[in-house]
Design an enzyme around this catalytic site. Structure first.
Site, PDB file in Angstrom:
ATOM      1  N   GLY A  18      56.261  79.155  42.454  1.00  0.00           N
ATOM      2  CA  GLY A  18      56.426  77.744  42.801  1.00  0.00           C
ATOM      3  C   GLY A  18      55.255  76.922  42.281  1.00  0.00           C
ATOM      4  N   GLY A  21      55.603  73.228  41.567  1.00  0.00           N
ATOM      5  CA  GLY A  21      56.009  72.370  42.688  1.00  0.00           C
ATOM      6  C   GLY A  21      54.843  71.559  43.228  1.00  0.00           C
ATOM      7  N   ASP A  23      53.109  71.791  46.132  1.00  0.00           N
ATOM      8  CA  ASP A  23      51.984  72.562  46.677  1.00  0.00           C
ATOM      9  C   ASP A  23      51.375  73.477  45.620  1.00  0.00           C
ATOM     10  OD1 ASP A  23      52.935  71.389  48.938  1.00  0.00           O
ATOM     11  OD2 ASP A  23      53.317  73.239  50.042  1.00  0.00           O
ATOM     12  N   LEU A  66      62.874  84.061  40.811  1.00  0.00           N
ATOM     13  CA  LEU A  66      62.761  84.777  42.085  1.00  0.00           C
ATOM     14  C   LEU A  66      64.051  85.499  42.477  1.00  0.00           C
ATOM     15  CD1 LEU A  66      60.672  82.188  44.112  1.00  0.00           C
ATOM     16  CD2 LEU A  66      59.959  84.496  43.476  1.00  0.00           C
ATOM     17  N   SER A 136      57.869  78.027  57.326  1.00  0.00           N
ATOM     18  CA  SER A 136      58.261  76.635  57.591  1.00  0.00           C
ATOM     19  C   SER A 136      58.511  76.362  59.064  1.00  0.00           C
ATOM     20  CB  SER A 136      59.546  76.343  56.810  1.00  0.00           C
ATOM     21  OG  SER A 136      60.142  75.153  57.266  1.00  0.00           O
ATOM     22  N   GLU A 138      60.870  74.816  60.023  1.00  0.00           N
ATOM     23  CA  GLU A 138      62.320  74.912  60.213  1.00  0.00           C
ATOM     24  C   GLU A 138      62.713  76.240  60.862  1.00  0.00           C
ATOM     25  OE1 GLU A 138      64.789  72.565  59.622  1.00  0.00           O
ATOM     26  OE2 GLU A 138      63.277  71.075  59.109  1.00  0.00           O
ATOM     27  N   TYR A 160      68.406  76.931  55.129  1.00  0.00           N
ATOM     28  CA  TYR A 160      66.991  76.996  54.724  1.00  0.00           C
ATOM     29  C   TYR A 160      66.165  77.667  55.821  1.00  0.00           C
ATOM     30  CZ  TYR A 160      62.228  75.262  53.801  1.00  0.00           C
ATOM     31  OH  TYR A 160      60.872  75.152  53.602  1.00  0.00           O
ATOM     32  N   HIS A 189      55.009  68.119  54.637  1.00  0.00           N
ATOM     33  CA  HIS A 189      53.818  67.533  54.037  1.00  0.00           C
ATOM     34  C   HIS A 189      54.203  66.891  52.718  1.00  0.00           C
ATOM     35  CE1 HIS A 189      54.056  71.818  53.173  1.00  0.00           C
ATOM     36  NE2 HIS A 189      53.549  71.562  51.971  1.00  0.00           N
TER      37      HIS A 189
HETATM   38  P1  NAP Z   1      58.727  72.218  45.690  1.00  0.00           P
HETATM   39  O1  NAP Z   1      57.877  71.072  45.227  1.00  0.00           O
HETATM   40  O2  NAP Z   1      60.188  72.006  45.864  1.00  0.00           O
HETATM   41  O3  NAP Z   1      58.502  73.425  44.674  1.00  0.00           O
HETATM   42  C1  NAP Z   1      59.325  74.566  44.692  1.00  0.00           C
HETATM   43  C2  NAP Z   1      58.938  75.445  43.528  1.00  0.00           C
HETATM   44  O4  NAP Z   1      59.745  76.644  43.578  1.00  0.00           O
HETATM   45  C3  NAP Z   1      59.142  74.821  42.155  1.00  0.00           C
HETATM   46  O5  NAP Z   1      58.041  75.163  41.328  1.00  0.00           O
HETATM   47  C4  NAP Z   1      60.402  75.531  41.664  1.00  0.00           C
HETATM   48  O6  NAP Z   1      60.465  75.682  40.271  1.00  0.00           O
HETATM   49  C5  NAP Z   1      60.231  76.910  42.267  1.00  0.00           C
HETATM   50  N1  NAP Z   1      61.496  77.635  42.308  1.00  0.00           N
HETATM   51  C6  NAP Z   1      62.663  77.251  42.880  1.00  0.00           C
HETATM   52  N2  NAP Z   1      63.594  78.191  42.687  1.00  0.00           N
HETATM   53  C7  NAP Z   1      63.002  79.199  41.982  1.00  0.00           C
HETATM   54  C8  NAP Z   1      63.461  80.446  41.469  1.00  0.00           C
HETATM   55  N3  NAP Z   1      64.717  80.850  41.649  1.00  0.00           N
HETATM   56  N4  NAP Z   1      62.586  81.215  40.790  1.00  0.00           N
HETATM   57  C9  NAP Z   1      61.308  80.810  40.573  1.00  0.00           C
HETATM   58  N5  NAP Z   1      60.811  79.624  41.036  1.00  0.00           N
HETATM   59  C10 NAP Z   1      61.657  78.839  41.725  1.00  0.00           C
HETATM   60  O7  NAP Z   1      58.171  72.810  47.081  1.00  0.00           O
HETATM   61  P2  NAP Z   1      56.823  72.465  47.854  1.00  0.00           P
HETATM   62  O8  NAP Z   1      57.013  71.191  48.608  1.00  0.00           O
HETATM   63  O9  NAP Z   1      55.683  72.607  46.930  1.00  0.00           O
HETATM   64  O10 NAP Z   1      56.797  73.626  48.931  1.00  0.00           O
HETATM   65  C11 NAP Z   1      56.144  74.857  48.658  1.00  0.00           C
HETATM   66  C12 NAP Z   1      56.663  75.916  49.636  1.00  0.00           C
HETATM   67  O11 NAP Z   1      56.367  75.501  50.963  1.00  0.00           O
HETATM   68  C13 NAP Z   1      58.163  76.149  49.583  1.00  0.00           C
HETATM   69  O12 NAP Z   1      58.423  77.521  49.773  1.00  0.00           O
HETATM   70  C14 NAP Z   1      58.684  75.353  50.750  1.00  0.00           C
HETATM   71  O13 NAP Z   1      59.910  75.885  51.243  1.00  0.00           O
HETATM   72  C15 NAP Z   1      57.560  75.508  51.739  1.00  0.00           C
HETATM   73  N6  NAP Z   1      57.475  74.403  52.687  1.00  0.00           N
HETATM   74  C16 NAP Z   1      57.279  73.142  52.214  1.00  0.00           C
HETATM   75  C17 NAP Z   1      57.223  72.079  53.108  1.00  0.00           C
HETATM   76  C18 NAP Z   1      56.998  70.669  52.630  1.00  0.00           C
HETATM   77  O14 NAP Z   1      57.101  69.744  53.440  1.00  0.00           O
HETATM   78  N7  NAP Z   1      56.661  70.457  51.368  1.00  0.00           N
HETATM   79  C19 NAP Z   1      57.358  72.317  54.487  1.00  0.00           C
HETATM   80  C20 NAP Z   1      57.540  73.628  54.920  1.00  0.00           C
HETATM   81  C21 NAP Z   1      57.587  74.657  54.013  1.00  0.00           C
HETATM   82  P3  NAP Z   1      61.560  74.902  39.368  1.00  0.00           P
HETATM   83  O15 NAP Z   1      60.795  73.752  38.870  1.00  0.00           O
HETATM   84  O16 NAP Z   1      61.941  75.894  38.333  1.00  0.00           O
HETATM   85  O17 NAP Z   1      62.698  74.509  40.270  1.00  0.00           O
END
Ligand code: NAP
Length: 338
Positions: A18, A21, A23, A66, A136, A138, A160, A189
């Site tokens: 990720g 993304g 984070d 993944l 999370s 969630e 999710y 966040h």
């Molecule tokens: P994000 O911006 O949506 O980034 C998700 C990342 O996962 C992207 O780099 C995406 O790459 C990659 N990804 C998705 N599907 C994939 C796959 N099949 N194989 C490899 N890579 C894949 O998420 P974030 O906000 O940074 O969150 C980071 C983590 O924290 C996540 O696991 C999220 O569920 C968890 N989380 C986030 C929040 C929040 O509020 N932000 C809250 C609770 C938990 P692509 O560009 O290729 O799609």
């Protein structure tokens, strides 16, 4: 991050899924600024990066998905990291209702293959590998009370949340096996890197566009959902502390303060000087989720007392920072598609 390793360069080698993304990109920047060698998993070459993704100079990217356990295992073997941050996956609750099976696979089952590959590598090399899972809030979907803490019963209400719950349990299983496997139970966040498919960024980009006369109406689903919104760089700092702790554990990462989506809308429109936001916001039932989590508010007693972590940004400053960024992007004709 204060950790000494026998690494090839700097304090050691980190592997981030990720990494493009929100984070993952902040984490990569932070680790590199401390001398870590950073590797990241990507689904496509960074030259073809999509809107809403961020690449960071100096990161060594590896192709892999993944949903394909073999990909990840081979990359891990070639990188031989000291730290694994598993941040990749389907991160949107809304999207998880559209793609429940893919969510279970990528955000649930794949975590077991990551853990197993990490464990096997550790066994083969005899070198400790620390694993951090982005868990999370969630998990606590049907929470009966707020704030929630590390002992709140796990009862997700979305695909999710269910996938994250499975992954969360798997991390505990590998911790029981003797691995340094930790979970950051992250509450919502945000940042200027939040993609516009998330309601917060949709609101700040929408408010900026309406104030500039480039959009007439903003369509939103449920204004009543209550969430605990923090600042992404603060949460990345929390992840670094969790993975550097003396022992692996679960930590709630939140601000301890909750607001409704309506509060977010009011703050965003106030930041662009529009008081009468109701005249430009319309409710669209089709954007609401089949079921939504109860009030999400985290109790940060454990991470504050054990790891000295506290959030640095309050709600109003966070919303204003996102709005200012969207105003700047509009002025440069680089606003996200709404
Ligand atoms: P994000 O911006 O949506 O980034 C998700 C990342 O996962 C992207 O780099 C995406 O790459 C990659 N990804 C998705 N599907 C994939 C796959 N099949 N194989 C490899 N890579 C894949 O998420 P974030 O906000 O940074 O969150 C980071 C983590 O924290 C996540 O696991 C999220 O569920 C968890 N989380 C986030 C929040 C929040 O509020 N932000 C809250 C609770 C938990 P692509 O560009 O290729 O799609």
């Amino acid at each position: 991050m204060n950790r000494q390793n026998n690494a090839r360069t700097g304090p050691g080698t980190a592997f981030i899924t990720g990494v493009t993304g929100q984070d993952g990109s902040y984490l990569a920047e932070s680790l590199m600024s401390q001398g870590w060698e950073v590797h990241g998993l990507v689904r496509h070459v960074p030259a073809h990066i999509n809107d809403g993704e961020t690449t960071v100079d100096g990161v060594e990217y590896h192709l892999g998905d993944l949903s394909q356990p073999h990909d990840v295992g081979s990359v891990l073997k070639s990188v031989r990291p000291d730290l694994v941050f598993n941040l990749g996956g389907i991160s949107s609750v809304y999207q998880s209702w559209q793609q429940p099976y893919e969510t279970a696979l990528v955000s649930g089952a794949s975590v077991v293959s990551m853990l197993e590959a990490t464990w096997q590598l550790q066994q083969a090399t005899g070198k400790e590998i620390r694993f951090l899972q982005a868990s999370s809030a969630e998990l606590f979907g049907e929470a009966k009370s707020a704030p929630q803490n590390e002992r709140t019963p796990i009862s997700p209400v979305s695909p999710y949340g269910a996938a994250k719950a499975f992954a969360h349990h798997a991390v505990n299983v590998y911790r029981g096996r003797g691995m340094f496997a930790a979970s950051a139970i992250l509450y919502n966040h945000e940042s200027v890197r939040r993609p516009a498919k998330f309601v917060t960024r949709k609101i700040t980009a929408g408010a900026a566009a309406i104030a500039a006369g480039k959009l007439d109406k903003l369509s939103l689903g449920n204004l009543d959902a209550v969430r605990d919104w923090g600042w992404a760089p603060d949460f990345v700092d929390a992840m670094e502390r969790i993975v550097s702790a003396a022992n692996p554990s679960d930590f709630v990462v939140a601000t301890g303060v909750s607001h409704s989506v309506q509060d977010f809308v009011e703050a965003a429109f106030a930041a662009v000087g529009i008081d009468n936001w109701r005249s430009v916001v319309e409710l669209d039932e089709s954007l609401a989720r089949p079921s939504d989590a109860a009030e999400m508010r985290g109790d940060i007693t454990k991470i504050s007392s054990e790891l000295g972590w506290r959030p640095s940004m309050d709600f109003e400053s966070l919303v204003a920072a996102m709005v200012r960024n969207d105003e700047d992007l509009l002025a440069k004709d680089k606003a996200p598609q709404l």
